[in-house]
Design an enzyme around this catalytic site. Structure first.
Site, PDB file in Angstrom:
ATOM      1  CE  LYS A  48     -34.792 -22.269  10.692  1.00 29.67           C
ATOM      2  NZ  LYS A  48     -35.494 -21.932   9.445  1.00 29.67           N
ATOM      3  CG  ASP A  56     -37.317 -24.933  12.846  1.00 32.80           C
ATOM      4  OD1 ASP A  56     -37.311 -26.024  12.234  1.00 32.80           O
ATOM      5  OD2 ASP A  56     -37.657 -23.855  12.318  1.00 32.80           O
TER       6      ASP A  56
HETATM    7  O1  C5P Z   1     -43.282 -27.263  14.813  1.00 32.93           O
HETATM    8  P1  C5P Z   1     -43.652 -25.815  14.782  1.00 32.93           P
HETATM    9  O2  C5P Z   1     -44.664 -25.462  15.851  1.00 32.93           O
HETATM   10  O3  C5P Z   1     -42.478 -24.886  14.801  1.00 32.93           O
HETATM   11  O4  C5P Z   1     -44.350 -25.600  13.375  1.00 32.93           O
HETATM   12  C1  C5P Z   1     -45.089 -24.434  13.104  1.00 32.93           C
HETATM   13  C2  C5P Z   1     -46.031 -24.699  11.946  1.00 32.93           C
HETATM   14  O5  C5P Z   1     -45.297 -24.834  10.729  1.00 32.93           O
HETATM   15  C3  C5P Z   1     -46.848 -25.966  12.055  1.00 32.93           C
HETATM   16  O6  C5P Z   1     -48.024 -25.755  12.781  1.00 32.93           O
HETATM   17  C4  C5P Z   1     -47.138 -26.272  10.594  1.00 32.93           C
HETATM   18  O7  C5P Z   1     -48.178 -25.463  10.103  1.00 32.93           O
HETATM   19  C5  C5P Z   1     -45.861 -25.813   9.896  1.00 32.93           C
HETATM   20  N1  C5P Z   1     -44.905 -26.920   9.700  1.00 32.93           N
HETATM   21  C6  C5P Z   1     -45.172 -27.891   8.743  1.00 32.93           C
HETATM   22  N2  C5P Z   1     -44.278 -28.909   8.559  1.00 32.93           N
HETATM   23  C7  C5P Z   1     -43.135 -28.976   9.276  1.00 32.93           C
HETATM   24  C8  C5P Z   1     -42.846 -27.999  10.240  1.00 32.93           C
HETATM   25  C9  C5P Z   1     -43.749 -26.981  10.435  1.00 32.93           C
HETATM   26  O8  C5P Z   1     -46.200 -27.841   8.065  1.00 32.93           O
HETATM   27  N3  C5P Z   1     -42.289 -29.964   9.054  1.00 32.93           N
END
Ligand code: C5P
Length: 309
Positions: free
Chosen positions: A9, A137
């Site tokens: 993406k 994602d």
């Molecule tokens: O959800 P995911 O594990 O992919 O997110 C990785 C990191 O990215 C989270 O631990 C956070 O630090 C950051 N993040 C965030 N806000 C979001 C998505 C991700 O701060 N909406």
């Protein structure tokens, strides 16, 4: 054996709100799926094992932390399978830690591949819920196309889009950590005096001009509307990205932006020929490791080869 193809993406809008008490940021995240993608092949085996091939294969963790392995175990646990058995092979084309959701894509592909291999027939709605547990994602990689992601990015609404848009992605040497880029965004906001929490930063909204450009299939209007609130943070952590963005613009891109949390840079082109020219120019510019011309939108994770019944 089941093979699933899954897209990378680019965020055509990444509006980042303040940091929430749970550490995540509220987003207005317009995801756009591109044909640059990985393939994940699931084969019956004992336990959950992984292999990976591709130019960045050495950077992919092959232990239980890999989102593909976690996806297999999560799906098995959801269905009460005591002893899940699958070997997952990832043919990796999406840049690793590149801001294109490559790890999330493999998680989504593994859900779909294991679901087919184990004959579970899990409804899409349930797969989307499991995907949201794996990462912000991952649900979009199941859905594909173009979608608005609210909340931390996992609450999805498919968006209308016309035609095909042509893109170039410039791949950097080495990745950027997504949490580190979000933290840098917070730091820049605090330093500038605006503050970084949900009390300081208004909840972002999708840009109506961007939604109209997508619905109209108008690359010039989309180029004008592209935005990424994480771009300044990514460039702050990796200042050389400014040179990459400049090189693509000089080569004729309609617009340039950092893809997600970076460091991959995305360039919108007016057509396929322009994209091929921009990619060729970037490859010899000395500002990136390589560059790929591609297009979108394309569908989300889907089975491309399965055993005949
Ligand atoms: O959800 P995911 O594990 O992919 O997110 C990785 C990191 O990215 C989270 O631990 C956070 O630090 C950051 N993040 C965030 N806000 C979001 C998505 C991700 O701060 N909406």
């Amino acid at each position: 054996m089941v093979t699933v193809r899954v897209p990378a993406k680019v965020n055509v809008q990444l509006g980042v709100g303040g940091v929430r008490p749970d550490g995540y940021h509220d987003l207005a995240n317009v995801f756009f799926a591109v044909a640059l993608g990985d393939e994940v092949t699931a084969t019956a085996a004992d336990g959950v094992t992984l292999t990976c091939t591709g130019p960045d294969a050495d950077a992919v963790p092959l232990d239980g932390t890999n989102l593909a392995a976690r996806a297999a175990r999560l799906l098995a646990a959801h269905h009460g399978l005591a002893d899940p058995g699958v070997h997952l092979h990832i043919a990796k084309a999406i840049p690793v830690a590149g801001g294109m959701a490559g790890g999330s894509a493999d998680g989504a592909a593994a859900l779909v591949a294991c679901d087919a291999l184990w004959g579970l027939d899990t409804p899409l709605e349930t797969l989307l819920e499991l995907a949201a547990e794996l990462g912000s994602d991952v649900p979009f990689a199941l859905l594909g196309g173009v979608a608005l992601g609210r909340g931390r990015g996992e609450i999805l609404e498919a968006l209308p889009v016309s035609g095909t848009f042509h893109w170039v992605f410039a791949v950097a040497d080495g990745g950027l950590s997504t949490p580190a880029v979000f933290r840098e965004c917070d730091r820049i906001r605090e330093e500038s005096g605006t503050g970084a929490t949900i009390d300081d930063v208004p909840t972002p909204d999708a840009d109506p001009a961007l939604l109209a450009a997508l619905a109209d299939g108008d690359p010039v209007a989309l180029a004008d509307a592209l935005s990424n609130d994480l771009q300044a943070a990514a460039v702050s952590l990796r200042p050389s990205l400014a040179d990459t963005l400049h090189a693509g613009t000089e080569a004729g891109a309609l617009a340039a932006l950092v893809s997600g949390s970076g460091p991959t840079c995305a360039f919108l082109a007016k057509d396929a020929d322009a994209a091929a020219h921009i990619a060729a120019t970037l490859r010899t510019s000395g500002t990136c490791r390589t560059a790929h011309a591609t297009y979108g939108p394309v569908p989300g994770a889907r089975v491309v080869s399965a055993p005949t019944p």
